[in-house]
Motif scaffolding. Structure first.
Motif, PDB file in Angstrom:
ATOM      1  N   ALA A  31      -3.006   8.040   1.376  1.00 12.71           N
ATOM      2  CA  ALA A  31      -3.976   7.467   2.317  1.00 12.71           C
ATOM      3  C   ALA A  31      -4.687   6.269   1.714  1.00 12.71           C
ATOM      4  CB  ALA A  31      -4.978   8.540   2.737  1.00 12.71           C
ATOM      5  N   GLN A  69      -3.830   2.374   2.916  1.00  8.04           N
ATOM      6  CA  GLN A  69      -4.911   1.592   3.523  1.00  8.04           C
ATOM      7  C   GLN A  69      -5.167   0.296   2.763  1.00  8.04           C
ATOM      8  OE1 GLN A  69      -8.638   1.752   2.220  1.00  8.04           O
ATOM      9  NE2 GLN A  69      -8.700  -0.119   3.445  1.00  8.04           N
ATOM     10  N   LEU A  95      -1.142  12.383   7.388  1.00  9.49           N
ATOM     11  CA  LEU A  95      -1.628  11.080   6.949  1.00  9.49           C
ATOM     12  C   LEU A  95      -2.537  10.370   7.955  1.00  9.49           C
ATOM     13  CD1 LEU A  95      -1.706   8.903   4.802  1.00  9.49           C
ATOM     14  CD2 LEU A  95       0.446   7.987   5.726  1.00  9.49           C
ATOM     15  N   ALA A 101      -5.946  11.589   7.496  1.00 12.41           N
ATOM     16  CA  ALA A 101      -6.403  11.441   6.109  1.00 12.41           C
ATOM     17  C   ALA A 101      -6.849  10.019   5.801  1.00 12.41           C
ATOM     18  CB  ALA A 101      -5.291  11.864   5.150  1.00 12.41           C
ATOM     19  N   LEU A 102      -6.317   9.030   6.504  1.00 11.79           N
ATOM     20  CA  LEU A 102      -6.679   7.637   6.226  1.00 11.79           C
ATOM     21  C   LEU A 102      -8.187   7.425   6.326  1.00 11.79           C
ATOM     22  CD1 LEU A 102      -3.827   5.904   8.247  1.00 11.79           C
ATOM     23  CD2 LEU A 102      -4.152   5.716   5.771  1.00 11.79           C
ATOM     24  N   ARG A 124     -10.253   9.491   3.665  1.00  8.17           N
ATOM     25  CA  ARG A 124     -10.218   8.931   2.313  1.00  8.17           C
ATOM     26  C   ARG A 124     -11.127   7.711   2.199  1.00  8.17           C
ATOM     27  NH1 ARG A 124     -10.836   7.343  -1.916  1.00  8.17           N
ATOM     28  NH2 ARG A 124      -9.499   7.403  -3.782  1.00  8.17           N
TER      29      ARG A 124
END
Length: 242
Positions: free
Chosen positions: A149, A153, A188, A191-192, A195
């Protein structure tokens, strides 16, 4: 030999001496050196060689010349995704020393394996031998999705002033290189944002110490806005991941 301070947002006291980098040692340095030695033993080339300690007790690492930072093309992003996957594969069977100490700065979602935790443009060198990941002082147990993540990003440059479709295409390029499994593909998108918000919360909680107070002043609003952007477009990220 002459000591040359390294420029940029680097840890205080990090210098270049000839073909080496010298870093102040901390309680975690022995464990970091064990990680780097393991990576070298299994043929992972995207990390500097650990070279022990100098007469002042500083960590000594191979200096890797090259260009640091983005932006990255779709081909670059696929290569970086593949490099992170190879790192995770190389560390899957790493057994930490029994007395390992880790700098647990940002609590992960869970602990599956030891991760770099800061694979981002400022720690990625475009070197003659390929991509090389530097600054391993954040190494600690985490999960592949947590590591993914952050790196997705930062390298795909998912940010509020970028069209969502453009961000989604860059995310797809990075994750195509990584070759997500089903669980990673499912986890994911959510989670991006988590995080990015964890980074914001960490900086806010550490405004009394350097370098975090400086980074909080410079980037605190960025991380909060980015977390909102990532949370608000999860459907686009899911679509991009197929």
């Amino acid at each position: 030999m002459t000591e040359e301070p390294l420029v940029g947002n680097v840890t205080s006291g990090v210098v270049r001496v000839g073909d080496t980098v010298r870093r102040p040692a901390g309680p975690w340095t022995e464990a970091v050196d064990a990680v780097l030695a393991h990576l070298r033993s299994v043929g992972f080339r995207a990390a500097p060689r650990p070279l022990g300690r100098d007469e002042r007790g500083r960590q000594v690492l191979e200096f890797v010349p090259g260009e640091v930072g983005g932006p990255y093309s779709p081909a670059d992003l696929r290569e970086l995704g593949r490099a992170l996957a190879e790192l995770h594969q190389a560390l899957a069977d790493f057994v930490p020393p029994p007395d390992a100490v880790w700098p647990r700065l940002i609590p992960p979602d869970r602990e599956e394996l030891v991760c770099h935790n800061d694979v981002a443009p400022w720690n990625i060198v475009r070197a003659e031998r390929g991509w090389v990941l530097i600054d391993w002082d954040g190494t600690a147990p985490a999960s592949t999705v947590w590591d993914l993540a952050y790196t997705a990003q930062t390298t795909a440059d998912l940010r509020t002033d970028r069209p969502v479709a453009e961000s989604a295409a860059c995310l797809r390029a990075f994750t195509d290189g990584y070759d997500l499994d089903e669980r990673q593909r499912a986890e994911l998108p959510a989670a991006l944002g988590r995080r990015a918000r964890a980074m914001h919360d960490f900086l806010r909680a550490n405004t009394g110490t350097q370098p975090w107070s400086r980074i909080w002043r410079e980037d605190g609003p960025y991380w909060l806005a980015t977390a909102g952007y990532l949370d608000g477009h999860q459907d686009a990220w899911r679509a991009a991941l197929g």
